[in-house]
Design a protein around this motif. Structure first.
Motif, PDB file in Angstrom:
ATOM      1  N   VAL A 158      36.341  33.982  31.681  1.00 40.56           N
ATOM      2  CA  VAL A 158      36.824  35.356  31.805  1.00 40.56           C
ATOM      3  C   VAL A 158      35.845  36.252  32.572  1.00 40.56           C
ATOM      4  O   VAL A 158      36.191  37.357  32.954  1.00 40.56           O
ATOM      5  CB  VAL A 158      37.134  36.002  30.426  1.00 40.56           C
ATOM      6  CG1 VAL A 158      38.348  35.327  29.802  1.00 40.56           C
ATOM      7  CG2 VAL A 158      35.948  35.946  29.487  1.00 40.56           C
ATOM      8  N   ASP A 241      37.892  36.758  39.536  1.00 40.80           N
ATOM      9  CA  ASP A 241      37.406  36.240  38.260  1.00 40.80           C
ATOM     10  C   ASP A 241      38.569  35.670  37.458  1.00 40.80           C
ATOM     11  O   ASP A 241      39.735  35.988  37.712  1.00 40.80           O
ATOM     12  CB  ASP A 241      36.715  37.361  37.468  1.00 40.80           C
ATOM     13  CG  ASP A 241      37.691  38.445  37.063  1.00 40.80           C
ATOM     14  OD1 ASP A 241      38.241  38.362  35.948  1.00 40.80           O
ATOM     15  OD2 ASP A 241      37.926  39.374  37.864  1.00 40.80           O
ATOM     16  N   PHE A 243      39.703  36.154  34.453  1.00 40.33           N
ATOM     17  CA  PHE A 243      40.541  37.057  33.676  1.00 40.33           C
ATOM     18  C   PHE A 243      41.640  37.650  34.556  1.00 40.33           C
ATOM     19  O   PHE A 243      42.826  37.531  34.261  1.00 40.33           O
ATOM     20  CB  PHE A 243      39.684  38.183  33.065  1.00 40.33           C
ATOM     21  CG  PHE A 243      40.450  39.066  32.121  1.00 40.33           C
ATOM     22  CD1 PHE A 243      40.528  38.761  30.777  1.00 40.33           C
ATOM     23  CD2 PHE A 243      41.115  40.191  32.582  1.00 40.33           C
ATOM     24  CE1 PHE A 243      41.246  39.566  29.899  1.00 40.33           C
ATOM     25  CE2 PHE A 243      41.844  40.997  31.720  1.00 40.33           C
ATOM     26  CZ  PHE A 243      41.906  40.687  30.374  1.00 40.33           C
ATOM     27  N   THR A 244      41.214  38.250  35.669  1.00 39.69           N
ATOM     28  CA  THR A 244      42.165  38.878  36.583  1.00 39.69           C
ATOM     29  C   THR A 244      43.132  37.851  37.158  1.00 39.69           C
ATOM     30  O   THR A 244      44.341  38.093  37.238  1.00 39.69           O
ATOM     31  CB  THR A 244      41.401  39.567  37.729  1.00 39.69           C
ATOM     32  OG1 THR A 244      40.372  40.392  37.171  1.00 39.69           O
ATOM     33  CG2 THR A 244      42.323  40.421  38.577  1.00 39.69           C
ATOM     34  N   ASN A 246      44.091  34.997  35.915  1.00 38.90           N
ATOM     35  CA  ASN A 246      45.031  34.506  34.910  1.00 38.90           C
ATOM     36  C   ASN A 246      46.154  35.510  34.661  1.00 38.90           C
ATOM     37  O   ASN A 246      47.332  35.159  34.608  1.00 38.90           O
ATOM     38  CB  ASN A 246      44.261  34.224  33.603  1.00 38.90           C
ATOM     39  CG  ASN A 246      45.134  33.592  32.538  1.00 38.90           C
ATOM     40  OD1 ASN A 246      45.845  34.293  31.847  1.00 38.90           O
ATOM     41  ND2 ASN A 246      45.101  32.281  32.438  1.00 38.90           N
ATOM     42  N   VAL A 247      45.781  36.787  34.527  1.00 37.55           N
ATOM     43  CA  VAL A 247      46.805  37.824  34.310  1.00 37.55           C
ATOM     44  C   VAL A 247      47.726  37.896  35.526  1.00 37.55           C
ATOM     45  O   VAL A 247      48.953  37.985  35.392  1.00 37.55           O
ATOM     46  CB  VAL A 247      46.146  39.193  34.042  1.00 37.55           C
ATOM     47  CG1 VAL A 247      47.189  40.310  34.104  1.00 37.55           C
ATOM     48  CG2 VAL A 247      45.458  39.200  32.684  1.00 37.55           C
TER      49      VAL A 247
ATOM     50  N   LEU B 190      46.635  43.535  26.768  1.00 36.04           N
ATOM     51  CA  LEU B 190      46.695  42.446  27.748  1.00 36.04           C
ATOM     52  C   LEU B 190      45.435  41.587  27.697  1.00 36.04           C
ATOM     53  O   LEU B 190      44.324  42.099  27.743  1.00 36.04           O
ATOM     54  CB  LEU B 190      46.879  43.035  29.153  1.00 36.04           C
ATOM     55  CG  LEU B 190      47.234  42.061  30.276  1.00 36.04           C
ATOM     56  CD1 LEU B 190      48.545  41.351  29.999  1.00 36.04           C
ATOM     57  CD2 LEU B 190      47.312  42.803  31.610  1.00 36.04           C
ATOM     58  N   ASN B 191      45.643  40.256  27.640  1.00 40.82           N
ATOM     59  CA  ASN B 191      44.522  39.317  27.572  1.00 40.82           C
ATOM     60  C   ASN B 191      44.957  38.011  28.248  1.00 40.82           C
ATOM     61  O   ASN B 191      46.087  37.902  28.723  1.00 40.82           O
ATOM     62  CB  ASN B 191      44.140  39.102  26.092  1.00 40.82           C
ATOM     63  CG  ASN B 191      42.750  38.509  25.923  1.00 40.82           C
ATOM     64  OD1 ASN B 191      42.114  38.075  26.897  1.00 40.82           O
ATOM     65  ND2 ASN B 191      42.272  38.489  24.696  1.00 40.82           N
ATOM     66  N   VAL B 192      44.064  37.020  28.281  1.00 39.37           N
ATOM     67  CA  VAL B 192      44.393  35.742  28.917  1.00 39.37           C
ATOM     68  C   VAL B 192      45.041  34.761  27.946  1.00 39.37           C
ATOM     69  O   VAL B 192      45.351  33.630  28.309  1.00 39.37           O
ATOM     70  CB  VAL B 192      43.150  35.087  29.558  1.00 39.37           C
ATOM     71  CG1 VAL B 192      42.662  35.948  30.710  1.00 39.37           C
ATOM     72  CG2 VAL B 192      42.040  34.886  28.532  1.00 39.37           C
ATOM     73  N   ARG B 200      37.476  38.819  26.581  1.00 36.42           N
ATOM     74  CA  ARG B 200      36.193  39.504  26.656  1.00 36.42           C
ATOM     75  C   ARG B 200      35.892  40.244  25.363  1.00 36.42           C
ATOM     76  O   ARG B 200      36.780  40.602  24.609  1.00 36.42           O
ATOM     77  CB  ARG B 200      36.231  40.512  27.804  1.00 36.42           C
ATOM     78  CG  ARG B 200      36.403  39.873  29.162  1.00 36.42           C
ATOM     79  CD  ARG B 200      36.786  40.929  30.190  1.00 36.42           C
ATOM     80  NE  ARG B 200      36.667  40.411  31.550  1.00 36.42           N
ATOM     81  CZ  ARG B 200      37.249  40.963  32.600  1.00 36.42           C
ATOM     82  NH1 ARG B 200      37.982  42.050  32.462  1.00 36.42           N
ATOM     83  NH2 ARG B 200      37.090  40.443  33.796  1.00 36.42           N
ATOM     84  N   GLY B 227      50.030  38.089  30.788  1.00 33.26           N
ATOM     85  CA  GLY B 227      50.693  38.601  31.984  1.00 33.26           C
ATOM     86  C   GLY B 227      52.195  38.378  31.962  1.00 33.26           C
ATOM     87  O   GLY B 227      52.969  39.232  32.412  1.00 33.26           O
ATOM     88  N   PHE B 243      41.674  48.023  36.644  1.00 33.69           N
ATOM     89  CA  PHE B 243      41.510  46.969  37.644  1.00 33.69           C
ATOM     90  C   PHE B 243      42.578  45.891  37.435  1.00 33.69           C
ATOM     91  O   PHE B 243      43.351  45.564  38.335  1.00 33.69           O
ATOM     92  CB  PHE B 243      40.108  46.356  37.540  1.00 33.69           C
ATOM     93  CG  PHE B 243      39.815  45.364  38.634  1.00 33.69           C
ATOM     94  CD1 PHE B 243      39.238  45.783  39.821  1.00 33.69           C
ATOM     95  CD2 PHE B 243      40.136  44.022  38.484  1.00 33.69           C
ATOM     96  CE1 PHE B 243      38.985  44.889  40.840  1.00 33.69           C
ATOM     97  CE2 PHE B 243      39.890  43.111  39.510  1.00 33.69           C
ATOM     98  CZ  PHE B 243      39.309  43.548  40.680  1.00 33.69           C
ATOM     99  N   THR B 244      42.643  45.376  36.213  1.00 33.92           N
ATOM    100  CA  THR B 244      43.597  44.318  35.899  1.00 33.92           C
ATOM    101  C   THR B 244      45.030  44.804  36.086  1.00 33.92           C
ATOM    102  O   THR B 244      45.871  44.100  36.667  1.00 33.92           O
ATOM    103  CB  THR B 244      43.389  43.850  34.441  1.00 33.92           C
ATOM    104  OG1 THR B 244      42.008  43.566  34.245  1.00 33.92           O
ATOM    105  CG2 THR B 244      44.210  42.618  34.136  1.00 33.92           C
ATOM    106  N   VAL B 247      45.966  45.067  39.835  1.00 34.10           N
ATOM    107  CA  VAL B 247      46.203  43.746  40.439  1.00 34.10           C
ATOM    108  C   VAL B 247      47.526  43.164  39.932  1.00 34.10           C
ATOM    109  O   VAL B 247      48.320  42.626  40.707  1.00 34.10           O
ATOM    110  CB  VAL B 247      45.033  42.787  40.128  1.00 34.10           C
ATOM    111  CG1 VAL B 247      45.403  41.351  40.491  1.00 34.10           C
ATOM    112  CG2 VAL B 247      43.778  43.220  40.884  1.00 34.10           C
TER     113      VAL B 247
END
Lengths: 361, 361
Positions: A158, A241, A243-244, A246-247, B190-192, B200, B227, B243-244, B247
């Motif tokens: 992550v 990275d 985390f980004t 994967n999302v 939101l997470n992986v 994180r 996601g 950021f996430t 994207v």
């Protein structure tokens, strides 16, 4: 009669038959598809031998092309990676990686638990010298002439600092050259905008480090790219990275699935639209094939001593076969060795660059 | 004859006529659409008065419903936010926000530069007491009964710590209640992965803080989402860092656009598929409308003293009208005041919670 290569002349793929959502029969169906298309491929198959022997016996094309490794245990999707690395020695996943480690196979394929597979791969195969964080690279449908972009990392870790992102750029470029035959791939660094002043500090640092390496590592650095460029034609390799990444892929997959379902609903709406769907079926199937994730099934673990392909847990026989083909293509191109050489030659230089950058600040 | 409300009885929306990709004529066409549908709406229009007067004069429906504010300067898409906040006093964007600040308008709409609009909004409207980072919330097509999810932050700030994520959850819940009439919205972080041990450190911390607040802030916390849940039906509000979020939405948009283009190509392929596309046109248009981003055009800035809606830079008249409608709906519900009250009442509690959490570690 054609000359068939013998098992020792074949490229051997080590396949974890267990841990996928649909069980070993789908995995065996998948390797049978691959064997049928590709006379140069052979397998080591890991799992409960009695079950696997019965499944393989039903497929004539697999005659003399499969070696069995009996493993009583299975890594489930619920198992925690940290537990599996301690107590997983008797699992089919462990055994599949062991065959690569011992040099018996040229690459491994598993449909199992991604986190467990990465943790075990790091433990058994070890990271390449110079690599801090391994990455998972996937292919994503795009507007590129070849139809797909590489994106990494999509979930190995992550976190990623600037040096990790540089490593991802180098590994992604190497993968695009060997897996997709792109001579000088275009590398883009994922950010929230394309202006150089945007984004997090580690991205600005990575931007300058990757730019410095573009000539010697033989790629074109197109700078920052945005989420819209992942399915675009601006870069061949998207670096981000885990985390980004994967999302992003899960959002893209989810959106594509939603549109697909709504499209099916729309075609069912009236007699006229049902007729239209019949007339358009060839075109729609062509579209479906173009963006079918099964055709490019397989996340590749980069940065390890050996090639590991993670197939989708829900993959069907076509998906398993695609993952096996990917492992075969990379093995045939000598990818693992080329990547190791590339990383080794640049790791020292990257450290120098980082060192001089920190001195000049 | 129906009784028309007078301008003072109307809900007044302050509209920046400049800075969009298509110029002021599209903005005027958009507010005319809104005025036509909604007798309770009035406008203050900011930009070069001579130009705007001519455009407005062509629309009968805008007679007596527009007040002009002459501004010579325009914020361009290339302008840096940091420069604009220093030298942008004569721009239409500044003027549009000023009308909200002075209480002359109930909300502002702009199609201009997002970064500049956020920087100026923070400078002129100021953050709500208790809010550390404002957020931009958008609506995303989903499988929800109401057809859309709220996601925030999608780009106000590239960072967010656990406390910021808690604020986003509170603000997103308030927005879903007032903008979408959901009594007890479902909040997802939101997470992986959905397991509590994943992701994180700041996400694990935010998870426990948001869970603690679900009762008193009257939302249902569904825990971690992935996601794939952004276009799904697991949560009504998706909480993430800017950021996430940025994207993710750009990846989703890009993927949807790619599929749309490939679908059009597929239908052009053969005489049969062209015929099919004619037969299916009503169904396809229904689908297009269902996921049309113009229908839900508008990112709402949350956490400021006043409502600001950012319309897409490339919005057409339908898109501008949707953004105006959103600003109107929020103004009519008294959203800004309710949000301020909600944040104020929970900010102290959040600090207590964070304090006791850090003590218990």
């Amino acid at each position: 009669m054609t000359d068939q290569p013998t098992q020792t002349e074949r490229i051997i793929i080590s396949v974890d038959a267990m841990g996928g959502d649909s069980g070993p029969s789908v995995v065996v169906a998948g390797i049978a598809k691959s064997a049928d298309k590709n006379p140069k491929i052979g397998f080591i198959l890991h799992g409960p031998e009695q079950v696997l022997r019965k499944l393989v016996a039903k497929r004539r094309v697999l005659d003399g092309r499969v070696v069995f490794r009996d493993c009583p245990d299975v890594v489930t999707m619920e198992d925690k990676p940290s537990q599996v690395v301690r107590s997983g020695k008797n699992t089919s996943m462990w055994s599949a990686l062991e065959a690569v480690r011992q040099g018996e196979a040229h690459g491994a394929v598993s449909c199992g638990n991604t986190g467990a597979l990465m943790a075990m791969s790091m433990l058994r195969l070890r990271k390449l010298p110079g690599v801090n964080r391994p990455a998972i690279a996937i292919l994503w449908p795009s507007r590129n002439p070849h139809g797909f972009n590489v994106m990494l990392d999509v979930g190995a870790d992550v976190r990623a600092d600037a040096k990790d992102l540089l490593q991802y750029a180098l590994m992604g470029a190497s993968y695009a050259r060997n897996g997709m035959a792109l001579g000088r791939p275009r590398i883009g660094l994922l950010n929230v905008g394309t202006e150089e002043h945007k984004g997090r500090a580690e991205l600005k640092e990575a931007h300058s480090m990757i730019a410095d390496f573009s000539d010697q590592a033989n790629f074109e650095f197109v700078g920052f790219v945005e989420g819209s460029d992942i399915p675009g034609n601006k870069a061949d390799v998207i670096v981000t990275d885990g985390f980004t990444g994967n999302v992003a892929i899960k959002t893209g997959e989810g959106t594509a699935n939603l549109i697909g379902d709504l499209l099916r609903e729309a075609f069912k709406y009236s007699p006229l639209s049902r007729l239209a769907s019949i007339l358009a079926i060839t075109s729609l199937n062509r579209l479906k094939k173009r963006i079918d994730p099964r055709r490019v099934n397989g996340g590749v673990f980069l940065g390890l001593n050996g090639t590991v392909v993670k197939s989708h847990g829900g993959a069907d026989a076509t998906g398993v076969s695609a993952a096996v083909k990917l492992a075969f293509t990379l093995a045939e191109s000598g990818f693992a060795e080329k990547l190791a050489a590339r990383v080794a030659s640049t790791a020292a230089l990257a450290q120098d660059a980082a060192h001089s950058a920190s001195q000049s600040e």
